[in-house]
Design a protein around this motif. Sequence first.
Motif, PDB file in Angstrom:
ATOM      1  N   UNK A   1       0.840  -1.208   0.000  1.00  0.00           N
ATOM      2  CA  UNK A   1       0.000   0.000   0.000  1.00  0.00           C
ATOM      3  C   UNK A   1       0.870   1.252   0.000  1.00  0.00           C
ATOM      4  N   UNK A   2       1.986   1.201   0.740  1.00  0.00           N
ATOM      5  CA  UNK A   2       2.880   2.365   0.819  1.00  0.00           C
ATOM      6  C   UNK A   2       3.488   2.710  -0.529  1.00  0.00           C
ATOM      7  N   UNK A   3       3.612   1.730  -1.423  1.00  0.00           N
ATOM      8  CA  UNK A   3       4.211   1.968  -2.739  1.00  0.00           C
ATOM      9  C   UNK A   3       3.195   2.439  -3.780  1.00  0.00           C
ATOM     10  N   UNK A   4       1.905   2.322  -3.472  1.00  0.00           N
ATOM     11  CA  UNK A   4       0.866   2.698  -4.436  1.00  0.00           C
ATOM     12  C   UNK A   4       0.463   4.155  -4.266  1.00  0.00           C
ATOM     13  N   UNK A   5      -0.040   4.736  -5.342  1.00  0.00           N
ATOM     14  CA  UNK A   5      -0.562   6.101  -5.275  1.00  0.00           C
ATOM     15  C   UNK A   5      -2.012   6.108  -4.808  1.00  0.00           C
ATOM     16  N   UNK A   6      -2.801   5.158  -5.291  1.00  0.00           N
ATOM     17  CA  UNK A   6      -4.222   5.166  -4.932  1.00  0.00           C
ATOM     18  C   UNK A   6      -4.844   3.809  -5.196  1.00  0.00           C
ATOM     19  N   UNK A   7      -5.684   3.365  -4.268  1.00  0.00           N
ATOM     20  CA  UNK A   7      -6.546   2.201  -4.488  1.00  0.00           C
ATOM     21  C   UNK A   7      -7.937   2.758  -4.752  1.00  0.00           C
ATOM     22  N   UNK A   8      -8.394   2.621  -5.984  1.00  0.00           N
ATOM     23  CA  UNK A   8      -9.638   3.266  -6.390  1.00  0.00           C
ATOM     24  C   UNK A   8     -10.848   2.605  -5.739  1.00  0.00           C
ATOM     25  N   UNK A   9     -11.805   3.418  -5.346  1.00  0.00           N
ATOM     26  CA  UNK A   9     -13.041   2.906  -4.768  1.00  0.00           C
ATOM     27  C   UNK A   9     -13.787   2.067  -5.795  1.00  0.00           C
ATOM     28  N   UNK A  10     -14.556   1.110  -5.313  1.00  0.00           N
ATOM     29  CA  UNK A  10     -15.299   0.214  -6.206  1.00  0.00           C
ATOM     30  C   UNK A  10     -16.477   0.931  -6.835  1.00  0.00           C
ATOM     31  N   UNK A  11     -16.809   0.486  -8.030  1.00  0.00           N
ATOM     32  CA  UNK A  11     -17.996   1.007  -8.713  1.00  0.00           C
ATOM     33  C   UNK A  11     -19.240   0.481  -8.014  1.00  0.00           C
ATOM     34  N   UNK A  12     -20.150   1.379  -7.667  1.00  0.00           N
ATOM     35  CA  UNK A  12     -21.357   0.966  -6.964  1.00  0.00           C
ATOM     36  C   UNK A  12     -22.300   0.230  -7.916  1.00  0.00           C
ATOM     37  N   UNK A  13     -22.987  -0.789  -7.418  1.00  0.00           N
ATOM     38  CA  UNK A  13     -23.925  -1.520  -8.283  1.00  0.00           C
ATOM     39  C   UNK A  13     -25.008  -0.589  -8.823  1.00  0.00           C
ATOM     40  N   UNK A  14     -25.461  -0.860 -10.048  1.00  0.00           N
ATOM     41  CA  UNK A  14     -26.512  -0.049 -10.643  1.00  0.00           C
ATOM     42  C   UNK A  14     -27.826  -0.264  -9.901  1.00  0.00           C
ATOM     43  N   UNK A  15     -28.613   0.789  -9.837  1.00  0.00           N
ATOM     44  CA  UNK A  15     -29.899   0.688  -9.130  1.00  0.00           C
ATOM     45  C   UNK A  15     -30.961   1.452  -9.919  1.00  0.00           C
ATOM     46  N   UNK A  16     -31.102   1.084 -11.200  1.00  0.00           N
ATOM     47  CA  UNK A  16     -31.993   1.837 -12.075  1.00  0.00           C
ATOM     48  C   UNK A  16     -33.318   1.129 -12.346  1.00  0.00           C
ATOM     49  N   UNK A  17     -33.669   0.137 -11.502  1.00  0.00           N
ATOM     50  CA  UNK A  17     -34.985  -0.483 -11.624  1.00  0.00           C
ATOM     51  C   UNK A  17     -35.699  -0.361 -10.289  1.00  0.00           C
ATOM     52  N   UNK A  18     -37.002  -0.553 -10.317  1.00  0.00           N
ATOM     53  CA  UNK A  18     -37.799  -0.382  -9.109  1.00  0.00           C
ATOM     54  C   UNK A  18     -37.485  -1.420  -8.036  1.00  0.00           C
TER      55      UNK A  18
END
Length: 779
Positions: free
Chosen positions: A688-705
């Motif tokens: 982790x110390x050698x990385x610049x960024x661990x990107x956040x996960x893409x949130x699941x889609x919620x486009x249906x009722x």
Amino acid sequence: MADTAVDQLTEDQARAEFSRLTAELARHDALYHGQDAPEISDADYDALKRRALDIESRFPELTLADSPSQVVGAAVSAQFAPVRHGVPMLSLDNAFDAGEVADFEARIRRFLKLPADEPVAFVAEPKIDGLSASLRYEDGLLVRGATRGDGRTGEDVTANLRTLGDVPERLTGSGWPSVIEVRGEVYAPNDAFDAFNAAAEAAGTRTYANPRNFAAGSLRQKDATVTAQRPLRFFAYAWGEASAPFAETQWEALQALRSWGFPVNDRSRRVEDASGLTALYDGLQVDRAGLGYDIDGVVYKVDRLDWQHRLGFVARTPRWAIAHKFPAQQAQTVLEGIDIQVGRTGSHTPVARLHPVTVGGVVVRNATLHNADEIERLDVRIGDTVTLQRAGDVIPQILGVVDADRTGRGPPYEFPHNCVCPLKTALVKETNASGVESVVRRCTGELACPFQRIEHLKHFCSRRAFDIEGLGEKQLIAFHERGWISEPADIFRLARDPEKLDALRAEDGYGETSVRNLVAGIDARRTIGLDRFIYGLGVRDIGEQTSIVLARAFETWTAFEAACMAAADGIPGEDWVRLNEAHAVSPRVVAMLAEASPPADDPWPEASLDQKIALAFPGLAAPARRGLATLADDWGGLVRLADVARTEGPSEGLGQIAGVAGVGPVAARALALFFRETHNRAMVDALVAELDRIEDAEKPKSDTAVAGKTVVFTGALERFTRDEAKARAESLGAKVSGSVSKKTDYLVAGPGAGSKLAEAQKHGVAVLTEDEWLALIGG
């Protein structure tokens, strides 16, 4: 255990066997789809997957996100831009005999509630052994071409696909939608493939093992001019996203594709019922050798597209299609030796070294022997003549020994008791909490074992993990042998070490450009997605799909790390694990035990053990009582089980991970054990110390009722079958459960709804009629 019939496996045996098969299939998927370098034959792979699916069917509670029924294809390489498919490119279930084809038709009839006299029409197409591709056309012009990838995201190989003469740049004819994704198979004709290999061998350049690998390697070239020189062809057979309907049947769709300028296989036919399918299959099997291209079976698809829509999907496969595979090809050769390969988790896998033999046009030199038990079962010995089987790939399955009774055979093979690494660490056969012994022998040296260390590094750099451009297996081994790389963080330190980089520049095969590209490839991965980071850690039982599920559940590295550290402090005791793995002992049963307070002295000394359990824990079903009886011999044992359920369970942190849908207790425990080890924590912190960024996960889609909602169906549904209702709900992002709880969002109740309706009313769950449910989801 691998020889035990699935219907004879105990739940504990099934869990251990399923875990082994899942890991083995994931490795072979990565080799086949991601590296175009399979190690086993199609038939061997199909047998592994078939056994895994049979176990999964009998024990559905074992299903996780990375289970064989849930996984398609392989991850996308970083050397190509990712392409999100408008409609996923899914895999097919397999059939291996006429009986299974008949079952396929019967399942369709049951699902659609068809009368016995109504014919079911199918389209049958040769199953081309090549590489799947998708071609996107907008207003009739080709705008993008992609590989299948993992089924959801493919690789942008547009420039390469444009070089194929069979791929039209502009659609001909009329009637095509303004947007259409045409799908098919890229393949190499056999005579052209043989000519290419002969020329390459004469020139001393790379040859390919078979046409499928050749097609895959040619299409995934960085330089499209290389692809243009390869003899590749294309057959169209399906479509993905389409802006408007263009056919009512599969057969009409094929004719439309042909009219738009695509080659469609001339051996495709429209037939009725299972008898018509098997007749066509038999004819293709006879004609197979003279087709001029490799096929490994026939694909059957329901012809009516409205029926396809109703049938939908189960897990990652369509209900309306199936692949009927051809039997494998066989040959005989001599076993010249047995080599041992050490895996990332210390597993010792024996590999048969064979006298080269041609099987189905491919030269075979090696075959996996799986484990020590398999060697003993086959009784294969060095010097034996063995029968091999393959069905399209390089490495076959060993079926048995020829003339095993001959005089002068060598001694039985003795599997090593110590690791083949210089440390000679003792090998162990692990057992689970119920005492079931694994067939795999492992080195206990972990990262102290040089073989395991290098396998961890290979996994870290693999395509599904960090996928570091320019750092392949050859370079990793060389850098490891020099002492430059022993853990993942060292890879990133190397890119900032002037002394080591100068030493590389001075070596043959590197130079300034190569070193600059290597550094650029490493630095490009200093930003990494959370799911790839989790998978790259190489935690046992955490596959690619489970990594994706975990990333989406916790969203950030900070939250995931905190959960893992909390889990590490709350690993359940072995007695608690044994209790939870007992037959028919569900989490509800364990909760009942935890809430009970049985007295120390037996209040019913004259009662049988089953009667004592029924009296002490009212409401337990007979199967659960029998499961508890296997763990407790007397009243004192029952008191102890209640205490174990109450005091030795997992912490809230471990329960949080295990409770994530698609993860479960096995994966959660693996993470907890991993993060509990100090050296693993140090490795992760250094990385982790050698990385610049661990990107956040893409949130699941919620486009249906109903996306993210939990739905239960009950009663005699009249508007659709239970399977059809479940499939539609899941396609809209809902979670379908078989029981009602306070977490249930909707109960869809048909006539005759009973206990589930009462349970829903008790918990205040919204109860919908079938019409109300259809109105909610849009019909």
